[in-house]
Design an enzyme around this catalytic site. Structure first.
Site, PDB file in Angstrom:
ATOM      1  N   HIS A   1     -14.986  -2.379   7.546  1.00  0.00           N
ATOM      2  CA  HIS A   1     -14.473  -3.189   6.388  1.00  0.00           C
ATOM      3  C   HIS A   1     -13.162  -3.784   6.580  1.00  0.00           C
ATOM      4  O   HIS A   1     -12.889  -4.872   6.506  1.00  0.00           O
ATOM      5  CB  HIS A   1     -14.765  -2.198   5.288  1.00  0.00           C
ATOM      6  CG  HIS A   1     -14.212  -1.119   5.281  1.00  0.00           C
ATOM      7  ND1 HIS A   1     -14.685  -0.136   6.065  1.00  0.00           N
ATOM      8  CD2 HIS A   1     -13.384  -0.431   4.481  1.00  0.00           C
ATOM      9  CE1 HIS A   1     -14.056   0.964   6.011  1.00  0.00           C
ATOM     10  NE2 HIS A   1     -12.961   0.822   4.970  1.00  0.00           N
ATOM     11  N   ARG A   2     -11.944  -2.887   6.688  1.00  0.00           N
ATOM     12  CA  ARG A   2     -10.773  -3.279   6.721  1.00  0.00           C
ATOM     13  C   ARG A   2     -10.566  -3.890   8.159  1.00  0.00           C
ATOM     14  O   ARG A   2      -9.792  -5.028   7.961  1.00  0.00           O
ATOM     15  CB  ARG A   2      -9.673  -2.011   6.538  1.00  0.00           C
ATOM     16  CG  ARG A   2      -8.309  -2.418   6.544  1.00  0.00           C
ATOM     17  CD  ARG A   2      -7.594  -1.273   6.289  1.00  0.00           C
ATOM     18  NE  ARG A   2      -7.971  -0.666   4.984  1.00  0.00           N
ATOM     19  CZ  ARG A   2      -8.523   0.391   4.684  1.00  0.00           C
ATOM     20  NH1 ARG A   2      -8.867   1.093   5.927  1.00  0.00           N
ATOM     21  NH2 ARG A   2      -9.052   0.756   3.707  1.00  0.00           N
TER      22      ARG A   2
ATOM     23  N   THR B   1       0.814  -1.175  -0.117  1.00  0.00           N
ATOM     24  CA  THR B   1      -0.158  -0.134  -0.104  1.00  0.00           C
ATOM     25  C   THR B   1       1.049   1.247  -0.008  1.00  0.00           C
ATOM     26  O   THR B   1       1.959   1.348   0.664  1.00  0.00           O
ATOM     27  CB  THR B   1      -0.924   0.168   1.227  1.00  0.00           C
ATOM     28  OG1 THR B   1      -1.828   1.194   1.172  1.00  0.00           O
ATOM     29  CG2 THR B   1      -0.257   0.219   2.418  1.00  0.00           C
TER      30      THR B   1
ATOM     31  N   ASP C   1      -7.924  -3.969  -1.429  1.00  0.00           N
ATOM     32  CA  ASP C   1      -8.574  -3.068  -2.132  1.00  0.00           C
ATOM     33  C   ASP C   1     -10.056  -2.696  -1.465  1.00  0.00           C
ATOM     34  O   ASP C   1     -10.601  -3.627  -1.040  1.00  0.00           O
ATOM     35  CB  ASP C   1      -8.547  -3.582  -3.540  1.00  0.00           C
ATOM     36  CG  ASP C   1      -8.852  -2.428  -4.639  1.00  0.00           C
ATOM     37  OD1 ASP C   1      -7.976  -1.478  -4.401  1.00  0.00           O
ATOM     38  OD2 ASP C   1      -9.544  -2.468  -5.467  1.00  0.00           O
TER      39      ASP C   1
ATOM     40  N   LYS D   1      -4.029   3.352   5.865  1.00  0.00           N
ATOM     41  CA  LYS D   1      -4.295   1.865   5.761  1.00  0.00           C
ATOM     42  C   LYS D   1      -3.397   1.107   6.706  1.00  0.00           C
ATOM     43  O   LYS D   1      -3.477   0.395   7.250  1.00  0.00           O
ATOM     44  CB  LYS D   1      -4.392   1.370   4.394  1.00  0.00           C
ATOM     45  CG  LYS D   1      -5.626   1.728   3.502  1.00  0.00           C
ATOM     46  CD  LYS D   1      -5.370   0.908   2.282  1.00  0.00           C
ATOM     47  CE  LYS D   1      -6.274   1.130   1.450  1.00  0.00           C
ATOM     48  NZ  LYS D   1      -6.189   0.258   0.214  1.00  0.00           N
TER      49      LYS D   1
ATOM     50  N   PHE E   1      -9.853   8.793   7.190  1.00  0.00           N
ATOM     51  CA  PHE E   1      -9.377   9.223   5.852  1.00  0.00           C
ATOM     52  C   PHE E   1     -10.502   9.024   4.620  1.00  0.00           C
ATOM     53  O   PHE E   1     -11.688   8.351   5.157  1.00  0.00           O
ATOM     54  CB  PHE E   1      -8.098   8.642   5.197  1.00  0.00           C
ATOM     55  CG  PHE E   1      -8.266   7.098   5.128  1.00  0.00           C
ATOM     56  CD1 PHE E   1      -8.172   6.282   6.113  1.00  0.00           C
ATOM     57  CD2 PHE E   1      -8.054   6.961   3.731  1.00  0.00           C
ATOM     58  CE1 PHE E   1      -8.202   4.961   5.757  1.00  0.00           C
ATOM     59  CE2 PHE E   1      -8.274   5.390   3.596  1.00  0.00           C
ATOM     60  CZ  PHE E   1      -8.175   4.419   4.714  1.00  0.00           C
ATOM     61  N   GLY E   2     -10.132   9.366   3.409  1.00  0.00           N
ATOM     62  CA  GLY E   2     -11.126   9.024   2.386  1.00  0.00           C
ATOM     63  C   GLY E   2     -12.536   9.519   2.727  1.00  0.00           C
ATOM     64  O   GLY E   2     -12.687  10.625   3.003  1.00  0.00           O
ATOM     65  N   TYR E   3     -13.539   8.610   2.196  1.00  0.00           N
ATOM     66  CA  TYR E   3     -14.898   9.087   2.514  1.00  0.00           C
ATOM     67  C   TYR E   3     -15.388   8.970   3.954  1.00  0.00           C
ATOM     68  O   TYR E   3     -16.769   8.994   4.191  1.00  0.00           O
ATOM     69  CB  TYR E   3     -15.767   8.023   1.750  1.00  0.00           C
ATOM     70  CG  TYR E   3     -15.197   8.266   0.306  1.00  0.00           C
ATOM     71  CD1 TYR E   3     -15.880   9.132  -0.676  1.00  0.00           C
ATOM     72  CD2 TYR E   3     -14.468   7.183  -0.359  1.00  0.00           C
ATOM     73  CE1 TYR E   3     -15.484   9.171  -1.987  1.00  0.00           C
ATOM     74  CE2 TYR E   3     -14.138   7.092  -1.768  1.00  0.00           C
ATOM     75  CZ  TYR E   3     -14.600   8.308  -2.462  1.00  0.00           C
ATOM     76  OH  TYR E   3     -14.209   8.340  -3.855  1.00  0.00           O
TER      77      TYR E   3
ATOM     78  N   ASN F   1      -0.871   3.916   0.944  1.00  0.00           N
ATOM     79  CA  ASN F   1      -1.697   4.784   1.752  1.00  0.00           C
ATOM     80  C   ASN F   1      -1.267   4.483   3.135  1.00  0.00           C
ATOM     81  O   ASN F   1      -1.544   3.443   3.994  1.00  0.00           O
ATOM     82  CB  ASN F   1      -3.264   4.203   1.835  1.00  0.00           C
ATOM     83  CG  ASN F   1      -4.250   5.011   2.489  1.00  0.00           C
ATOM     84  OD1 ASN F   1      -4.046   5.460   3.459  1.00  0.00           O
ATOM     85  ND2 ASN F   1      -5.242   5.108   1.574  1.00  0.00           N
TER      86      ASN F   1
HETATM   87  P1  ITT Z   1      -3.352   1.508  -2.043  1.00  0.00           P
HETATM   88  O1  ITT Z   1      -3.896   1.080  -3.281  1.00  0.00           O
HETATM   89  O2  ITT Z   1      -2.122   2.188  -2.082  1.00  0.00           O
HETATM   90  O3  ITT Z   1      -3.335   0.709  -0.886  1.00  0.00           O
HETATM   91  P2  ITT Z   1      -5.535   3.516  -2.231  1.00  0.00           P
HETATM   92  O4  ITT Z   1      -5.794   4.693  -1.298  1.00  0.00           O
HETATM   93  O5  ITT Z   1      -5.445   3.665  -3.533  1.00  0.00           O
HETATM   94  O6  ITT Z   1      -4.106   2.906  -1.678  1.00  0.00           O
HETATM   95  P3  ITT Z   1      -7.792   1.634  -2.244  1.00  0.00           P
HETATM   96  O7  ITT Z   1      -7.812   1.632  -3.701  1.00  0.00           O
HETATM   97  O8  ITT Z   1      -7.864   0.305  -1.642  1.00  0.00           O
HETATM   98  O9  ITT Z   1      -6.550   2.328  -1.857  1.00  0.00           O
HETATM   99  O10 ITT Z   1      -9.133   2.573  -1.900  1.00  0.00           O
HETATM  100  C1  ITT Z   1      -9.889   3.447  -2.817  1.00  0.00           C
HETATM  101  C2  ITT Z   1     -10.295   4.690  -2.040  1.00  0.00           C
HETATM  102  O11 ITT Z   1     -11.371   4.156  -1.030  1.00  0.00           O
HETATM  103  C3  ITT Z   1      -9.182   5.194  -1.287  1.00  0.00           C
HETATM  104  O12 ITT Z   1      -8.324   6.272  -1.698  1.00  0.00           O
HETATM  105  C4  ITT Z   1     -10.181   6.047  -0.310  1.00  0.00           C
HETATM  106  O13 ITT Z   1     -10.479   7.111  -1.053  1.00  0.00           O
HETATM  107  C5  ITT Z   1     -11.348   5.061  -0.003  1.00  0.00           C
HETATM  108  N1  ITT Z   1     -11.084   4.350   1.153  1.00  0.00           N
HETATM  109  C6  ITT Z   1     -10.576   3.059   1.448  1.00  0.00           C
HETATM  110  N2  ITT Z   1     -10.493   2.719   2.446  1.00  0.00           N
HETATM  111  C7  ITT Z   1     -11.395   3.628   3.401  1.00  0.00           C
HETATM  112  C8  ITT Z   1     -11.418   3.878   4.596  1.00  0.00           C
HETATM  113  O14 ITT Z   1     -11.335   3.103   5.550  1.00  0.00           O
HETATM  114  N3  ITT Z   1     -12.427   4.730   5.057  1.00  0.00           N
HETATM  115  C9  ITT Z   1     -12.787   5.607   4.033  1.00  0.00           C
HETATM  116  N4  ITT Z   1     -12.427   5.678   2.571  1.00  0.00           N
HETATM  117  C10 ITT Z   1     -11.571   4.686   2.540  1.00  0.00           C
END
Ligand code: ITT
Length: 193
Positions: free
Chosen positions: A176-177, A7, A68, A12, A148-150, A9
């Site tokens: 989920h994770r 990763t 993913d 994560k 992070f993310g959403y 990220n």
């Molecule tokens: P890697 O592929 O390098 O692991 P990534 O950020 O691209 O990192 P993903 O493709 O698995 O990871 O995730 C897609 C997106 O989904 C990520 O960029 C976030 O915006 C969102 N995401 C993933 N996990 C999340 C979480 O636990 N909470 C909120 N948003 C999440």
């Protein structure tokens, strides 16, 4: 035992390490000098998780895994799904993606959604998959600064807060994770006996 986590990220990595505890040391692919972006060309989360894990297995031949994750929104026919990372376009930020979702969801009453994670683990050449899913709803506005993310727009079912308002421990317990990585760690404990 050391395991490489495919990763880029850092959020994560931190979440997964806190589940793995001291028994398993997670090394990020970046810390091993992998700076290239592994292209996620699969049509599903499972395919993309496998692409990332396989890439590292072929490079290092050491235990490794990838995760993913996608956010599936019912009213958007499952989008952003497998495109969650770059939903607002190439090079977009987490905030850009969140704003795009809020805009598309404006005025929509069916706000059901779920986060899905697929983990692909390779310890001896054969991949093993672990899945985690959390149901919830998309809020009308952002709330919270953690995660992070959403996370700032996702409220897990049965909770009054978004995932961005939860501590890391709380998120890991229900997310989920958290679910997928916990299953992987349980498997590794058996495997290590
Ligand atoms: P890697 O592929 O390098 O692991 P990534 O950020 O691209 O990192 P993903 O493709 O698995 O990871 O995730 C897609 C997106 O989904 C990520 O960029 C976030 O915006 C969102 N995401 C993933 N996990 C999340 C979480 O636990 N909470 C909120 N948003 C999440």
């Amino acid at each position: 035992m050391e395991i490489i986590f495919a990763t880029a990220n850092r959020h994560k990595l931190k979440e997964a390490q806190s589940i793995a505890g001291t028994e398993f040391q997670l090394l990020s692919s970046a810390s091993l000098g992998v700076t290239e972006d592994i292209e996620e060309t699969g049509a599903t989360l499972k395919e993309n998780a496998l692409i990332k894990a396989k890439y590292l297995w072929e490079k290092f031949g050491r235990p490794c895994f990838a995760d993913d994750t996608g956010l599936e929104i019912d009213a958007l026919e499952g989008r952003p799904g497998v495109y969650s990372a770059r939903y607002a376009g190439e090079g977009c930020s987490f905030a850009d993606n969140v704003q795009k979702v809020l805009k598309e969801m404006n005025g929509i009453t069916n706000r059901g959604a779920r986060f899905k994670t697929i983990v692909a683990l390779i310890t001896d050449g054969t991949p093993h998959f672990f899945e985690g899913c959390v149901e919830g709803t998309i809020t009308e506005t952002t709330s919270g600064e953690k995660g992070f993310g959403y996370d700032p727009v996702f409220k897990p079912a049965g909770y009054d807060t978004t995932m961005a308002e939860m501590s890391e421990e709380e998120k890991n317990r229900i997310s989920h994770r958290g679910i997928a990585v916990t299953k992987m760690i349980e498997y590794l404990r058996q495997y290590n006996k």
